[in-house]
Design a protein around this motif. Structure first.
Motif, short mmCIF file in Angstrom:
data_model
loop_
_atom_site.label_atom_id
_atom_site.label_comp_id
_atom_site.label_asym_id
_atom_site.label_seq_id
_atom_site.Cartn_x
_atom_site.Cartn_y
_atom_site.Cartn_z
N GLY A 2 0.80 -1.22 0.00
CA GLY A 2 0.00 0.00 0.00
C GLY A 2 0.82 1.26 0.00
N THR A 3 2.00 1.22 0.61
CA THR A 3 2.87 2.40 0.62
C THR A 3 3.78 2.46 -0.60
OG1 THR A 3 4.22 1.12 2.18
CG2 THR A 3 2.90 2.88 3.08
N GLY A 4 3.75 1.41 -1.43
CA GLY A 4 4.51 1.45 -2.68
C GLY A 4 5.89 0.85 -2.61
N PHE A 5 6.14 -0.04 -1.61
CA PHE A 5 7.48 -0.59 -1.44
C PHE A 5 7.62 -2.03 -1.93
CE2 PHE A 5 7.68 2.99 1.45
CZ PHE A 5 8.96 3.47 1.25
N LEU A 6 6.62 -2.53 -2.65
CA LEU A 6 6.75 -3.88 -3.20
C LEU A 6 6.83 -3.86 -4.73
CD1 LEU A 6 4.55 -6.21 -0.98
CD2 LEU A 6 6.98 -5.71 -0.87
N GLY A 7 7.08 -2.70 -5.30
CA GLY A 7 7.28 -2.60 -6.73
C GLY A 7 8.77 -2.54 -7.03
N GLN A 8 9.21 -1.39 -7.51
CA GLN A 8 10.62 -1.23 -7.88
C GLN A 8 11.54 -1.28 -6.67
OE1 GLN A 8 10.11 2.69 -9.67
NE2 GLN A 8 11.16 3.65 -7.97
N ALA A 9 11.00 -1.03 -5.46
CA ALA A 9 11.83 -1.02 -4.26
C ALA A 9 11.89 -2.37 -3.55
CB ALA A 9 11.31 0.03 -3.28
N SER A 10 11.20 -3.39 -4.09
CA SER A 10 11.08 -4.66 -3.38
C SER A 10 12.42 -5.37 -3.21
CB SER A 10 10.10 -5.58 -4.10
OG SER A 10 10.55 -5.86 -5.42
N GLN A 11 13.39 -5.10 -4.08
CA GLN A 11 14.68 -5.77 -3.97
C GLN A 11 15.43 -5.36 -2.71
OE1 GLN A 11 17.34 -4.67 -7.14
NE2 GLN A 11 17.07 -2.47 -6.83
N ASP A 12 15.04 -4.25 -2.09
CA ASP A 12 15.71 -3.79 -0.88
C ASP A 12 14.99 -4.22 0.40
OD1 ASP A 12 18.15 -2.65 -1.28
OD2 ASP A 12 17.39 -0.63 -1.66
N VAL A 13 13.92 -5.00 0.26
CA VAL A 13 13.08 -5.33 1.40
C VAL A 13 13.39 -6.74 1.91
CG1 VAL A 13 10.70 -5.67 2.15
CG2 VAL A 13 11.24 -3.81 0.59
N TYR A 14 13.47 -6.89 3.23
CA TYR A 14 13.61 -8.20 3.85
C TYR A 14 12.22 -8.81 4.08
CZ TYR A 14 18.55 -7.34 5.06
OH TYR A 14 19.90 -7.10 5.03
N HIS A 15 12.06 -10.07 3.63
CA HIS A 15 10.78 -10.75 3.78
C HIS A 15 10.96 -12.01 4.62
CE1 HIS A 15 7.39 -13.38 2.06
NE2 HIS A 15 6.81 -12.44 2.78
N LEU A 16 10.07 -12.22 5.60
CA LEU A 16 10.07 -13.43 6.41
C LEU A 16 9.05 -14.40 5.82
CD1 LEU A 16 11.28 -11.16 8.24
CD2 LEU A 16 10.38 -12.42 10.19
N ASP A 17 9.53 -15.35 5.02
CA ASP A 17 8.64 -16.24 4.28
C ASP A 17 7.70 -17.02 5.20
OD1 ASP A 17 9.63 -15.60 1.73
OD2 ASP A 17 11.33 -16.93 1.99
N LYS A 18 8.23 -17.52 6.30
CA LYS A 18 7.43 -18.38 7.18
C LYS A 18 6.21 -17.66 7.73
CE LYS A 18 7.95 -21.53 11.11
NZ LYS A 18 8.90 -22.09 12.11
N ASP A 19 6.37 -16.38 8.01
CA ASP A 19 5.28 -15.59 8.61
C ASP A 19 4.58 -14.67 7.63
OD1 ASP A 19 5.87 -16.34 11.51
OD2 ASP A 19 7.80 -15.54 10.86
N ASP A 20 5.13 -14.55 6.41
CA ASP A 20 4.63 -13.62 5.40
C ASP A 20 4.54 -12.20 5.97
OD1 ASP A 20 3.88 -12.80 2.89
OD2 ASP A 20 1.75 -13.26 3.17
N LEU A 21 5.63 -11.78 6.59
CA LEU A 21 5.76 -10.43 7.12
C LEU A 21 7.02 -9.79 6.55
CD1 LEU A 21 4.92 -11.07 10.89
CD2 LEU A 21 3.46 -9.89 9.23
#
Length: 425
Positions: free
Chosen positions: A206-225
């Motif tokens: 919603g804030t726009g950080f899963l588009g072009q900026a997603s490569q810089d984001v840490y994702h916890l797969d097990k919890d989907d957070l």
């Protein structure tokens, strides 16, 4: 996301914005086509449903001979309605997917170009002449080691590259910066907030950080957070799916949080010290305002950032960031860059972005003004990204013996200490 009505009425403006960002212009036409299919399939579905309801009223009144024909038509309508419903849902899903890929509309006054095509708006403070003072400046890491304030070797041992410990006066300096920044924000009317560091996908998207900026984001797969890279994310999502009253605006929050960034694509950049790291703390300003007030609020956020850097007695400049370096959510962004003596250049310390209605539409945040309910505008502004601010303070306020003068604004938060002294080896 942008308003679909605006896209239909002025597609050339959206194309121009995409072109200025260096993004795919063909996306605009794909979205227009999907939107047309969405609307036409919706009309088709409504027409079939209306006929189906009308037929339902005729069947009980029909003769036996008519009823057989009507029942046959009803069976065909049932299949047609189901198909039209599926077509409408598919077109709507495609429209939403394409819409989420489209960046915010770039403000017409933003300079067009890439990272180096910014425009310098103003400069503040005086750059020290270390030659005239008779000594060569040390960089922040050497100063941090002399002061017993920064330990990157053990940070790397414990966590890997781009991690660090702040020790002794380094830890105290961080706490002083955070408290001083929050004090300034509170005095300006911001509500201080301690925000979550983990958020759900809808908050990040919603804030726009899963588009072009997603490569810089840490994702916890097990919890989907997701680990946030800025408290802008939880502060923006704070009022997700809410309708706010117009007389409560503006709403201003100052969030303090840890921030996490993978720094993808920064291999070989700023590898020494704590300028570019994977984890850091930050004080972030965030505003909810009426759309017509967003540009004025943007200037206010910039003034608060300038006030903060001036209070730290740092030389800095303000730049108008070019269109290709904005980030998906921002219509316009100003950066404040402090002078870093050992690098011989200005480096970003704070930034402020006007996101207009882009985030509020994605997060379903609206404002009720009389009988009208409409999206509002959101803005963000970094007040203090701690490690970079420590870098600027150490290098700009260093003295020949390796000690560092403490800016007056921080002294009450450091027990009145005026100088950070070297530690005995």
């Amino acid at each position: 996301m942008i308003d679909l009505r605006l896209l239909r009425e002025d597609p050339d403006r959206v194309r121009a914005s995409q072109r200025a960002r260096g993004e795919d212009v063909a996306l605009v036409d794909s979205l227009l086509s999907a939107d047309e299919r969405r609307r036409s399939s919706g009309v088709r579905f409504d027409e079939l449903r209306a006929e189906q309801k009308q037929l339902g009223k005729l069947i009980p009144k029909a003769t036996a001979e008519e009823k057989a024909e009507l029942l046959g038509r009803a069976e065909q309508l049932k299949a047609d309605v189901k198909a039209a419903d599926a077509e409408r849902d598919a077109a709507d899903a495609e429209t939403q997917e394409l819409l989420l890929r489209l960046g915010n509309l770039v403000h017409p006054d933003v300079p067009v170009g890439g990272e180096e095509d910014f425009v310098t708006l103003e400069t503040h403070g005086t750059i020290r002449d270390f030659d005239a003072e008779g000594f060569a400046p040390k960089d922040h890491l050497e100063l941090g080691q002399i002061l017993g304030a920064i330990d990157v070797e053990r940070g790397a041992k414990v966590s890997g590259s781009r991690f660090y410990f702040l020790t002794g006066v380094g830890a105290l300096l961080e706490l002083a910066l955070v408290n001083a920044a929050l004090a300034q924000a509170t005095a300006a009317g911001f509500t201080p907030m301690l925000t979550p560091a983990l958020v759900r996908p809808q908050s990040m998207a919603g804030t726009g950080f899963l588009g072009q900026a997603s490569q810089d984001v840490y994702h916890l797969d097990k919890d989907d957070l997701y680990l946030v890279g800025t408290s802008e994310v939880p502060l923006a999502a704070y009022h997700m799916d809410e309708i706010l009253d117009a007389d409560k605006l503006p709403l201003r929050y100052a969030g303090f949080s840890p921030c996490f960034r993978r720094e993808a694509g920064s291999h070989g950049k700023d590898t020494r010290g704590i300028f570019r790291v994977h984890q850091f703390d930050k004080v972030e300003m965030f505003s909810y305002v009426a759309p017509e007030d967003s540009q004025a609020e943007h200037q206010r956020l910039l003034e608060w950032e300038k006030q903060w850097l001036t209070s730290l007695e740092l030389p800095f400049r303000v730049i108008d960031v070019a269109s290709g370096d904005l980030g998906a959510s921002a219509a316009r962004k100003y950066d404040c860059e402090a002078w870093i003596p050992t690098q011989g250049k200005y480096r970003e310390l704070t930034s402020t972005s006007d996101c207009t209605e882009f985030q509020s539409r994605r997060l379903a945040i609206r404002v009720r003004d009389g009988k009208q309910v409409k999206p509002l505008a959101t803005l963000n502004g970094t007040l203090c990204a701690v490690p970079r601010t420590i870098v600027a303070i150490l290098e700009n306020h260093q003295q020949a013996d390796g000690s560092v003068r403490v800016p007056e604004v921080l002294r009450p938060y450091l027990g009145g200490r005026e100088v950070l002294e070297p530690v005995a080896k």
